[in-house]
Design an enzyme around this catalytic site. Structure first.
Site, PDB file in Angstrom:
ATOM      1  N   GLU A  47      -0.873  -9.597 -21.489  1.00 36.93           N
ATOM      2  CA  GLU A  47      -2.240  -9.441 -20.731  1.00 36.93           C
ATOM      3  C   GLU A  47      -3.227 -10.647 -21.392  1.00 36.93           C
ATOM      4  O   GLU A  47      -4.015  -9.985 -22.312  1.00 36.93           O
ATOM      5  CB  GLU A  47      -2.713  -8.197 -20.758  1.00 36.93           C
ATOM      6  CG  GLU A  47      -4.322  -8.030 -20.239  1.00 36.93           C
ATOM      7  CD  GLU A  47      -5.105  -6.845 -20.253  1.00 36.93           C
ATOM      8  OE1 GLU A  47      -4.562  -5.710 -21.141  1.00 36.93           O
ATOM      9  OE2 GLU A  47      -5.904  -6.490 -19.723  1.00 36.93           O
TER      10      GLU A  47
ATOM     11  N   LYS B 185      -0.450  -8.821 -16.810  1.00 35.70           N
ATOM     12  CA  LYS B 185      -1.631  -8.200 -16.368  1.00 35.70           C
ATOM     13  C   LYS B 185      -2.814  -9.155 -16.409  1.00 35.70           C
ATOM     14  O   LYS B 185      -2.909  -9.771 -17.628  1.00 35.70           O
ATOM     15  CB  LYS B 185      -2.173  -6.992 -17.230  1.00 35.70           C
ATOM     16  CG  LYS B 185      -3.431  -6.390 -16.820  1.00 35.70           C
ATOM     17  CD  LYS B 185      -3.503  -4.854 -17.505  1.00 35.70           C
ATOM     18  CE  LYS B 185      -4.851  -4.062 -17.359  1.00 35.70           C
ATOM     19  NZ  LYS B 185      -4.484  -2.830 -17.668  1.00 35.70           N
TER      20      LYS B 185
HETATM   21  O1  LIG Z   1      -9.826  -1.094 -25.616  1.00 33.21           O
HETATM   22  P1  LIG Z   1      -9.260  -2.500 -25.215  1.00 33.21           P
HETATM   23  O2  LIG Z   1      -7.866  -2.848 -26.181  1.00 33.21           O
HETATM   24  O3  LIG Z   1     -10.069  -3.591 -25.628  1.00 33.21           O
HETATM   25  O4  LIG Z   1      -8.791  -2.546 -23.668  1.00 33.21           O
HETATM   26  C1  LIG Z   1      -9.960  -2.064 -22.764  1.00 33.21           C
HETATM   27  C2  LIG Z   1      -9.394  -2.119 -21.362  1.00 33.21           C
HETATM   28  O5  LIG Z   1      -8.958  -3.401 -20.966  1.00 33.21           O
HETATM   29  C3  LIG Z   1      -8.094  -3.337 -20.267  1.00 33.21           C
HETATM   30  O6  LIG Z   1      -6.853  -4.099 -20.383  1.00 33.21           O
HETATM   31  C4  LIG Z   1      -8.447  -3.663 -18.689  1.00 33.21           C
HETATM   32  O7  LIG Z   1      -9.485  -2.717 -18.503  1.00 33.21           O
HETATM   33  P2  LIG Z   1     -10.503  -3.007 -17.198  1.00 33.21           P
HETATM   34  O8  LIG Z   1     -10.063  -2.623 -16.074  1.00 33.21           O
HETATM   35  O9  LIG Z   1     -11.767  -2.045 -17.825  1.00 33.21           O
HETATM   36  O10 LIG Z   1     -10.951  -4.473 -17.428  1.00 33.21           O
HETATM   37  C5  LIG Z   1      -7.313  -1.796 -20.079  1.00 33.21           C
HETATM   38  O11 LIG Z   1      -6.010  -1.670 -19.916  1.00 33.21           O
HETATM   39  C6  LIG Z   1      -7.874  -1.198 -21.494  1.00 33.21           C
HETATM   40  O12 LIG Z   1      -8.366   0.071 -21.269  1.00 33.21           O
END
Ligand SMILES: O=P(O)(O)OC[C@H]1O[C@](O)(COP(=O)(O)O)[C@@H](O)[C@@H]1O
Length: 296
Positions: free
Chosen positions: A175, A212
């Site tokens: 990602e 992702k």
């Molecule tokens: O807490 P992290 O690792 O910064 O990630 C926050 C969120 O970002 C993501 O990659 C994407 O989330 P969003 O759809 O809210 O952008 C989620 O998988 C994860 O919950």
């Protein structure tokens, strides 16, 4: 690797629920859910509250394998139980494929990107994930500027750790998030696509990854990555867009499905009754499923 789960993730109709907000994102996730920071006095209480929130989501009748292919879990969630089963087993028994977020957050921004912090004890964590019947992992970097060499470093780090994860028998979700407000978002996405393609072409034919990505500015920007033989599935984060906006943009991209966190839970609140909560979640699931499966 669980072939049935592989097939479901590769070809299934649906989307992936991201329930993996890390420690750093948890206070905001709880605040958005209606739980203020003064309602817990330490990290333990915070993690118990967020596990209660995730349990309420996962056990809701709206959280069904009919429309949800998989769910990404935070490490603590993997080690806790839901209705007497480890969370990953509870999900798998519902027909939902469990993934584990393995990164330990982002390094400071340098030259317009944020690499991932070092992940101590990754081999040990991957071993535990296998023991918990987890199918795959997820790890997130962040890109803010169109600096080719630095974007290449982000992608190289992701694939280097990704190969370690493949070795451990799991499918890594790679990602490299592109900040939705980045000034040169389209230029970043052109560079990112090329750098990911370079790394994909180096994989052996039995090395599989998932991607992702931020929903691209140019519709179908990532078509060639989606079609790449080493890519199981490409999913999209919501990135801070509202659910309506994220769904609208997602619909413009063929074969790109959601893996939203914020956009999934935005209408869920601690104070809701069971029916309000379940119907709010059902609306979210239905609309994200529609945007993932029925394209323009
Ligand atoms: O807490 P992290 O690792 O910064 O990630 C926050 C969120 O970002 C993501 O990659 C994407 O989330 P969003 O759809 O809210 O952008 C989620 O998988 C994860 O919950």
């Amino acid at each position: 690797m669980n072939q049935e789960q592989f097939e479901k993730i590769k070809n299934g109709k649906g989307f992936i629920a991201a329930l993996d907000q890390s420690g750093g994102s948890t206070p905001k996730a709880l605040k958005d859910y209606g739980i203020e920071e003064n309602q817990y006095s330490n990290e333990d209480e915070m993690y118990t509250l967020v596990h209660e929130m995730r349990t309420r989501i996962i056990t809701s009748p709206a959280f069904s394998s009919e429309k949800i292919l998989g769910a990404i879990l935070f490490e603590q969630t993997m080690d806790r139980e839901v209705e007497g089963k480890y969370t990953s087993d509870y999900l798998a028994d519902k027909g939902i494929v469990p993934f584990l977020k393995v990164d330990k957050g982002l390094a400071d921004e340098e030259n317009g990107v944020q690499l991932m912090k070092v992940i101590p004890g990754l081999d040990e964590l991957l071993k535990r994930a296998k023991e918990r019947n987890v199918f795959g992992t997820k790890m997130r970097s962040n890109i803010l500027e169109a600096n080719k060499d630095d974007i290449a470093k982000v992608v190289e780090q992701q694939f280097e750790i990704g190969k370690q994860i493949i070795e451990a028998g799991l499918v890594p979700i790679i990602e490299p998030e592109v900040n939705i407000n980045a000034k040169d978002k389209e230029a970043i996405e052109d560079i990112l696509k090329d750098e990911i393609a370079k790394e994909l072409d180096k994989l052996n034919e039995d090395q599989y990854v998932m991607l992702k990505l931020t929903i691209p500015t140019k519709p179908n920007q990532y078509k060639s990555l989606i079609e790449h033989p080493n890519v199981v599935r490409v999913v999209a984060l919501s990135g801070g867009y509202s659910r309506e906006k994220a769904n609208e943009l997602l619909k413009e991209n063929d074969n790109l499905i959601a893996s939203f966190s914020r956009a999934l839970v935005t209408d869920l609140f601690a104070g809701q009754s069971a029916e309000e909560f379940d119907s709010g979640l059902q609306d979210a699931v239905d609309s994200i499923y529609d945007a993932s499966v029925n394209k323009n």
